[in-house]
Motif scaffolding. Structure first.
Motif, PDB file in Angstrom:
ATOM      1  N   HIS A  91     -25.088  36.819 -14.561  1.00 42.29           N
ATOM      2  CA  HIS A  91     -25.068  37.366 -13.203  1.00 42.29           C
ATOM      3  C   HIS A  91     -25.254  36.239 -12.178  1.00 42.29           C
ATOM      4  CE1 HIS A  91     -26.658  40.695 -10.258  1.00 42.29           C
ATOM      5  NE2 HIS A  91     -25.594  40.073  -9.799  1.00 42.29           N
ATOM      6  N   SER A  92     -26.099  35.283 -12.489  1.00 46.42           N
ATOM      7  CA  SER A  92     -26.283  34.149 -11.580  1.00 46.42           C
ATOM      8  C   SER A  92     -25.001  33.342 -11.439  1.00 46.42           C
ATOM      9  CB  SER A  92     -27.407  33.244 -12.081  1.00 46.42           C
ATOM     10  OG  SER A  92     -28.660  33.871 -11.991  1.00 46.42           O
ATOM     11  N   LEU A  95     -22.776  35.073  -9.093  1.00 49.35           N
ATOM     12  CA  LEU A  95     -23.212  34.851  -7.709  1.00 49.35           C
ATOM     13  C   LEU A  95     -22.747  33.494  -7.203  1.00 49.35           C
ATOM     14  CD1 LEU A  95     -26.836  36.291  -7.966  1.00 49.35           C
ATOM     15  CD2 LEU A  95     -24.900  37.347  -6.788  1.00 49.35           C
ATOM     16  N   THR A 188     -35.309  37.291 -11.651  1.00 49.09           N
ATOM     17  CA  THR A 188     -34.150  37.948 -12.258  1.00 49.09           C
ATOM     18  C   THR A 188     -32.918  37.673 -11.398  1.00 49.09           C
ATOM     19  OG1 THR A 188     -34.356  40.015 -11.003  1.00 49.09           O
ATOM     20  CG2 THR A 188     -35.602  39.853 -13.079  1.00 49.09           C
ATOM     21  N   PRO A 189     -31.726  37.681 -11.995  1.00 49.63           N
ATOM     22  CA  PRO A 189     -30.517  37.518 -11.190  1.00 49.63           C
ATOM     23  C   PRO A 189     -30.364  38.604 -10.125  1.00 49.63           C
ATOM     24  CG  PRO A 189     -30.020  37.273 -13.518  1.00 49.63           C
ATOM     25  CD  PRO A 189     -31.422  37.770 -13.431  1.00 49.63           C
ATOM     26  N   GLN A 190     -30.785  39.827 -10.445  1.00 51.21           N
ATOM     27  CA  GLN A 190     -30.650  40.900  -9.468  1.00 51.21           C
ATOM     28  C   GLN A 190     -31.528  40.640  -8.243  1.00 51.21           C
ATOM     29  OE1 GLN A 190     -28.364  43.511  -9.611  1.00 51.21           O
ATOM     30  NE2 GLN A 190     -28.986  43.556  -7.459  1.00 51.21           N
ATOM     31  N   GLY A 191     -32.712  40.111  -8.468  1.00 47.62           N
ATOM     32  CA  GLY A 191     -33.571  39.774  -7.334  1.00 47.62           C
ATOM     33  C   GLY A 191     -32.929  38.726  -6.437  1.00 47.62           C
ATOM     34  N   TRP A 192     -32.294  37.748  -7.020  1.00 49.69           N
ATOM     35  CA  TRP A 192     -31.592  36.716  -6.251  1.00 49.69           C
ATOM     36  C   TRP A 192     -30.384  37.315  -5.544  1.00 49.69           C
ATOM     37  CZ3 TRP A 192     -31.407  32.905  -3.326  1.00 49.69           C
ATOM     38  CH2 TRP A 192     -30.417  31.918  -3.290  1.00 49.69           C
ATOM     39  N   ALA A 193     -29.672  38.202  -6.215  1.00 49.36           N
ATOM     40  CA  ALA A 193     -28.550  38.892  -5.577  1.00 49.36           C
ATOM     41  C   ALA A 193     -29.026  39.666  -4.348  1.00 49.36           C
ATOM     42  CB  ALA A 193     -27.882  39.832  -6.574  1.00 49.36           C
ATOM     43  N   ASP A 194     -30.118  40.386  -4.502  1.00 50.08           N
ATOM     44  CA  ASP A 194     -30.659  41.165  -3.379  1.00 50.08           C
ATOM     45  C   ASP A 194     -31.055  40.252  -2.222  1.00 50.08           C
ATOM     46  OD1 ASP A 194     -30.323  43.427  -4.938  1.00 50.08           O
ATOM     47  OD2 ASP A 194     -32.440  43.556  -5.534  1.00 50.08           O
ATOM     48  N   ALA A 204     -23.271  43.669  -0.897  1.00 50.34           N
ATOM     49  CA  ALA A 204     -23.791  44.195  -2.157  1.00 50.34           C
ATOM     50  C   ALA A 204     -22.706  44.197  -3.230  1.00 50.34           C
ATOM     51  CB  ALA A 204     -24.317  45.615  -1.946  1.00 50.34           C
ATOM     52  N   SER A 208     -22.666  41.853  -6.972  1.00 50.79           N
ATOM     53  CA  SER A 208     -22.864  42.666  -8.193  1.00 50.79           C
ATOM     54  C   SER A 208     -22.519  41.854  -9.440  1.00 50.79           C
ATOM     55  CB  SER A 208     -22.007  43.911  -8.123  1.00 50.79           C
ATOM     56  OG  SER A 208     -20.643  43.582  -8.080  1.00 50.79           O
TER      57      SER A 208
END
Length: 208
Positions: A91-92, A95, A188-194, A204, A208
């Motif tokens: 995920h990173s 991004l 987490t990658p999701q935290g960085w995405a957010d 958003a 993803s």
């Protein structure tokens, strides 16, 4: 958020690529032997010397000579180093590619050795996608030394408030924040995405 940072700064290990020495040794020699090894030998301390520009094999040979009871295990650090870096954090990586596709200025700020980064790049070509890379071994400086952050500011021409930095180590984040950088402690990658979405850098969907 009204001010959008102009440059996004990535750490590499445990942000874009996995870095799991303990897991490697657990698989090779078992958890109990690994705990004894890490208690007896400051492997991360020796690795910092590599990150500051020394070649891996001589450093680890010195460590092995100083700790003959663990010599074979210590040499695995140099001889099988890529196995300490078992894979990408997918995920990173997405991004990073989304930022590049959108035309954002993206740089790396990493504590990494010369030879080890070359090996990592051969296995993970996305590590060459950055507009600029600030590597401890090339600079003779390592995070969280404030001087390495100053190098980034001067080389990018960015004011601190124009930099957004993610790293998995709190001390590295704190040093950047003390200079006025926007920061995100990576868990987490999701935290960085957010975080990228919250700063108006990616949508958003793009994150993803």
């Amino acid at each position: 958020m009204t001010h959008i940072p102009k440059t996004v700064v990535f750490d590499l290990g445990r942000v874009l690529v996995q870095w799991e020495p303990e897991a490697f040794y657990d698989a090779e020699i078992g958890a109990e032997r690994r705990k004894a090894l890490f208690a007896a030998v400051d492997l991360y301390g020796y690795n910092l010397r590599i990150d500051l520009g020394e070649a891996p094999e001589p450093v680890m040979r010195e460590a092995a000579a100083a700790h003959p009871d663990h010599a074979d295990e210590i040499m695995m650090w140099a001889e099988r180093w890529i196995e300490l870096l078992p894979g990408a954090i997918d995920h990173s990586v997405r991004l990073l590619k989304a930022l590049k596709a959108k035309g954002h200025h993206v740089v790396a700020l990493t504590n990494f050795g010369r030879e080890t980064l070359e090996i990592a790049g051969e296995h993970h070509p996305f590590l060459t996608l950055f507009d600029q890379r600030f590597v401890s071994a090339e600079l003779g400086l390592a995070k969280p030394d404030p001087a390495i952050y100053q190098v980034v500011e001067e080389a990018t021409g960015r004011a601190p408030q124009d930099l957004l930095f993610t790293d998995d180590t709190a001390a590295n984040i704190d040093a950047a924040a003390a200079r006025g950088w926007h920061t995100h402690l990576f868990t987490t990658p999701q935290g960085w995405a957010d975080c990228l979405v919250a700063h108006g850098i990616l949508t958003a969907q793009e994150a993803s």
